[in-house]
Design an enzyme around this catalytic site. Structure first.
Site, PDB file in Angstrom:
ATOM      1  N   HIS A  34      26.351 -31.716 -29.012  1.00 41.89           N
ATOM      2  CA  HIS A  34      25.229 -31.969 -29.944  1.00 41.89           C
ATOM      3  C   HIS A  34      25.270 -31.010 -31.120  1.00 41.89           C
ATOM      4  O   HIS A  34      24.234 -30.621 -31.641  1.00 41.89           O
ATOM      5  CB  HIS A  34      23.907 -31.848 -29.168  1.00 41.89           C
ATOM      6  N   ARG A  86       1.703   0.948  -5.955  1.00 38.99           N
ATOM      7  CA  ARG A  86       1.711   0.073  -4.760  1.00 38.99           C
ATOM      8  C   ARG A  86       0.330  -0.497  -4.469  1.00 38.99           C
ATOM      9  O   ARG A  86       0.182  -1.326  -3.571  1.00 38.99           O
ATOM     10  CB  ARG A  86       2.215   0.855  -3.537  1.00 38.99           C
ATOM     11  N   CYS A 133       0.865  -1.175   0.000  1.00 32.14           N
ATOM     12  CA  CYS A 133       0.000   0.000   0.000  1.00 32.14           C
ATOM     13  C   CYS A 133       0.903   1.226   0.000  1.00 32.14           C
ATOM     14  O   CYS A 133       2.095   1.146   0.267  1.00 32.14           O
ATOM     15  CB  CYS A 133      -0.864   0.022   1.253  1.00 32.14           C
ATOM     16  N   GLU A 189      25.816  -6.929 -28.056  1.00 33.88           N
ATOM     17  CA  GLU A 189      25.168  -5.612 -28.223  1.00 33.88           C
ATOM     18  C   GLU A 189      26.141  -4.455 -27.996  1.00 33.88           C
ATOM     19  O   GLU A 189      25.913  -3.346 -28.462  1.00 33.88           O
ATOM     20  CB  GLU A 189      23.958  -5.472 -27.305  1.00 33.88           C
ATOM     21  N   ASN A 205       0.705   0.318   5.982  1.00 32.31           N
ATOM     22  CA  ASN A 205       1.161  -0.633   4.973  1.00 32.31           C
ATOM     23  C   ASN A 205       1.817  -1.770   5.735  1.00 32.31           C
ATOM     24  O   ASN A 205       2.748  -1.542   6.508  1.00 32.31           O
ATOM     25  CB  ASN A 205       2.168   0.018   4.022  1.00 32.31           C
ATOM     26  N   GLU A 225      23.541 -14.209 -20.908  1.00 34.09           N
ATOM     27  CA  GLU A 225      23.639 -12.763 -20.657  1.00 34.09           C
ATOM     28  C   GLU A 225      25.006 -12.223 -21.066  1.00 34.09           C
ATOM     29  O   GLU A 225      25.116 -11.154 -21.664  1.00 34.09           O
ATOM     30  CB  GLU A 225      23.329 -12.467 -19.192  1.00 34.09           C
TER      31      GLU A 225
HETATM   32  C1  AGP Z   1      19.614  -5.584 -22.452  1.00 35.91           C
HETATM   33  O1  AGP Z   1      21.000  -5.302 -22.415  1.00 35.91           O
HETATM   34  C2  AGP Z   1      18.959  -5.063 -23.693  1.00 35.91           C
HETATM   35  N1  AGP Z   1      19.108  -3.650 -23.759  1.00 35.91           N
HETATM   36  C3  AGP Z   1      17.577  -5.589 -23.935  1.00 35.91           C
HETATM   37  O2  AGP Z   1      17.696  -6.970 -24.120  1.00 35.91           O
HETATM   38  C4  AGP Z   1      16.547  -5.342 -22.807  1.00 35.91           C
HETATM   39  O3  AGP Z   1      16.870  -6.158 -21.701  1.00 35.91           O
HETATM   40  C5  AGP Z   1      15.167  -5.761 -23.342  1.00 35.91           C
HETATM   41  O4  AGP Z   1      14.857  -4.904 -24.422  1.00 35.91           O
HETATM   42  C6  AGP Z   1      14.062  -5.657 -22.297  1.00 35.91           C
HETATM   43  O5  AGP Z   1      13.941  -4.331 -21.864  1.00 35.91           O
HETATM   44  P1  AGP Z   1      13.053  -4.061 -20.550  1.00 35.91           P
HETATM   45  O6  AGP Z   1      13.765  -4.751 -19.407  1.00 35.91           O
HETATM   46  O7  AGP Z   1      13.021  -2.565 -20.387  1.00 35.91           O
HETATM   47  O8  AGP Z   1      11.688  -4.639 -20.775  1.00 35.91           O
END
Ligand code: AGP
Length: 606
Positions: A502, A27, A2, A486, A98, A479
């Site tokens: 595989h 909230r 809350c 990227e 809360n 990750e």
């Molecule tokens: C992460 O490094 C990227 N920029 C991208 O994968 C990002 O995580 C994805 O677009 C999701 O964004 P959001 O968490 O704002 O939903």
């Protein structure tokens, strides 16, 4: 959860209270209310539904008064309705709350025997009548202390009094509460989001603290009723927070503040006094949950994969994960007994929002884990769990990933505890391990600062790279590959180490950089064998582990030994070197670190 607001001023407060409640609707918003002191009396107005309904009431019948409290509710005890909306008032006091009062039933029976009448089904009304009762025989301070000592459970409270009509009292045990300092007025709020439109001077209460606000001062008392001083923090507003400071770019700032953001997040969710995780108000009783579905995109999706392992280890609940852009088009069977969790840093990702919307149309329960609490996804979810990472400007998500994983892990532990699928000792051990995490993140950051720039050089001429891991290290491998892709535009793949034979093993050739994530967990030996298979074919291995003894290392290009930590928490420490590695490769290639080509921070289109 809350939302609470309180203001002691020398001017009318109702409109500021309403504006702050609107910021707090993430909230909960099944009902709202306000109470002010008008001509020496408590004047209470409340309604079911959104804050705007309350605002319309006030347009017709304004609440005057220069001192008041307000509340937006997420129902725990008692259905969402006007009578159950806060504040809960007697002739003498008015209370917004809360949290959960665990002994409210027995206290209610005792008070009814004394002749107190209850209008609502809430636990909060018990606080109102209990305090009213103590005020008959004790002075203000003693009455407050006796009330708080009688309550079992967690609370953040805002209280005003008919007889002491120049003060707002706040009290915190297990639910966050902050105060703000204004010009000739002072504020009480559930968090800084509620206060930042009125002030940037904030003090956070700790568990056990009580605060007394007038329009020109704020006093603090600890759980021993001793007057204390508390630190005033200057909240830089979003644009200041989003300053690089001494950092070359936002990404390096955001990577290096991960120990701080992790600490802030953990503090928000841990009740230090009672060694408890203060997540409640679930939109579906955890004991009734038949399945949890975790949904996100990109890095947020990787946090979902990590969480799948945690939920499977800590609860008996079946877990599904899905990429939002797939989920939204599946002929999926949505079930009202399931909890659908949407993870999104921005809270505006179109695919994730569309997937959430699909769930809302089918009236199933939703929870969002976001960094931007005013975002569309947060406002559309039944339940919001912020990650408290502060604005993330770098397009490549770093501190938000740590925050997403943190909240998912804390949620898994809490759900396990509510379902009694974790022992009390294990529950407390996990909470204690969590508290050590920020310092170990810092230690890992310091350790990796010097060696990742050297390792990065190996990637400059590479045709690509592989990241391999098993179990909880597998999503971290994904990750790490995403970060490298990227930021440096180098092709990279994350893969389950056991899957290499595989097919992808064909990619391994002389000099190809392969990052192996091998913490000393139950997969360690198997991952080390996979590493040997890669070395045998000429791969250039970068090993990230927390136990490098008795590993034959002459053919390993680099070994990074990160601090030892509970197996569940290795994903957090494993992530740090991968972020810094990607950062350094991109720097060496003179890529735009904060705005990589072709990408956007929030993908608000399909
Ligand atoms: C992460 O490094 C990227 N920029 C991208 O994968 C990002 O995580 C994805 O677009 C999701 O964004 P959001 O968490 O704002 O939903």
């Amino acid at each position: 959860m809350c939302g609470i607001i309180g203001i002691a001023s020398n001017k009318l407060v109702a409109s500021n209270i309403i504006q702050s409640l609107k910021k707090l609707e993430y909230r909960g918003y099944d009902s709202a209310g306000i109470a002010t002191i008008v001509n020496g009396e408590i004047n209470e107005k409340k309604c079911a539904g959104r804050v705007e309904n309350l605002e319309k009431m006030l347009f017709k019948n304004p609440s005057n008064g220069s001192l008041g409290i307000g509340h937006v509710r997420w129902a725990t005890h008692g259905i969402p309705s006007k009578v159950n909306a806060h504040p809960h008032s007697s002739d003498e006091v008015s209370v917004v709350h809360n949290g959960i009062i665990e002994n409210s039933n027995e206290l209610k029976k005792d008070l009814e025997k004394k002749g107190y009448k209850f209008k609502s089904q809430t636990d909060t009304e018990v606080i109102t009548n209990l305090l009213t009762d103590f005020l008959k025989d004790f002075d203000l301070v003693d009455a407050i202390n006796k009330t708080l000592k009688t309550l079992n459970g967690s609370f953040a409270l805002g209280i005003i009094f008919k007889k002491f009509n120049n003060i707002v009292v706040g009290a915190r045990r297990g639910s966050p509460l902050a105060v703000g300092y204004g010009p000739e007025e002072n504020y009480l709020g559930s968090d800084s989001y509620a206060l930042k439109s009125m002030t940037n001077k904030i003090t956070y209460l700790d568990d056990g603290d009580v605060c007394v606000l007038t329009n020109n001062k704020i006093d603090f008392y600890n759980s021993k009723n001793k007057k204390i001083n508390k630190e005033i923090l200057i909240l830089s507003d979003d644009k200041n927070i989003a300053e690089k400071g001494e950092y070359k770019d936002f990404m390096s700032k955001e990577i290096n503040e991960q120990n701080v953001t992790a600490k802030t997040c953990i503090k928000e969710y841990l009740d230090q006094l009672r060694k408890n995780i203060n997540i409640y108000n679930f939109p579906i009783n955890p004991k009734d949950i038949q399945k949890i579905v975790l949904i996100g995109c990109g890095t947020a999706y990787h946090s979902c994969i990590t969480a799948k392992y945690w939920f499977e280890e800590l609860t008996n609940i079946p877990i599904e994960i899905d990429i939002a852009s797939e989920f939204r088009y599946r002929k999926i069977k949505l079930n009202k007994k399931n909890l659908y969790v949407f993870v999104s840093q921005s809270g505006e990702t179109a695919d994730t929002f569309a997937a959430l919307d699909l769930c809302k149309k089918n009236k199933v329960k939703t929870c969002s884990i976001v960094n931007v609490v005013e975002s569309s996804i947060a406002r559309s979810s039944d339940f919001v769990l912020p990650i408290h990472a502060g604005p993330e400007i770098g397009v490549a998500s770093t501190k938000a990933f740590i925050g997403q994983m943190l909240v998912l892990y804390i949620l898994a532990i809490k759900i396990s505890e509510v379902r009694k699928e974790i022992s009390q000792s294990d529950y407390e051990k996990k909470i204690n391990d969590l508290k050590k995490l920020p310092d170990l993140i810092k230690k890992t950051l310091n350790y990796c600062q010097d060696n990742t720039p050297i390792i990065a050089k190996d990637f400059l001429k590479a045709k690509g790279a592989m990241f391999l891991g098993r179990g909880l290290s597998f999503p971290i491998a994904l990750e790490g590959a995403l970060k490298l892709k990227e930021l440096s535009y180098l092709h990279a793949e994350g893969y389950p180490a056991g899957e290499m034979k595989h097919g992808p093993l064909a990619l391994i050739e002389e000099g190809l950089p392969v990052v192996i994530l091998a913490p000393k967990d139950r997969y360690f030996e198997k991952t080390i064998s996979n590493m040997q298979e890669v070395i045998a074919r000429g791969g250039k291995v970068i090993l990230i582990t927390n136990e490098s003894n008795n590993i034959i290392s002459e053919n390993i290009r680099f070994t990074l030994e990160i601090p030892k930590i509970d197996d569940y928490l290795t994903p957090f420490l494993m992530t740090v070197p991968l972020q810094l590695l990607a950062y350094n490769v991109a720097s060496l290639k003179n890529c735009d670190i904060d705005k990589p080509r072709n990408l956007a921070k929030s993908v608000t289109v399909e």
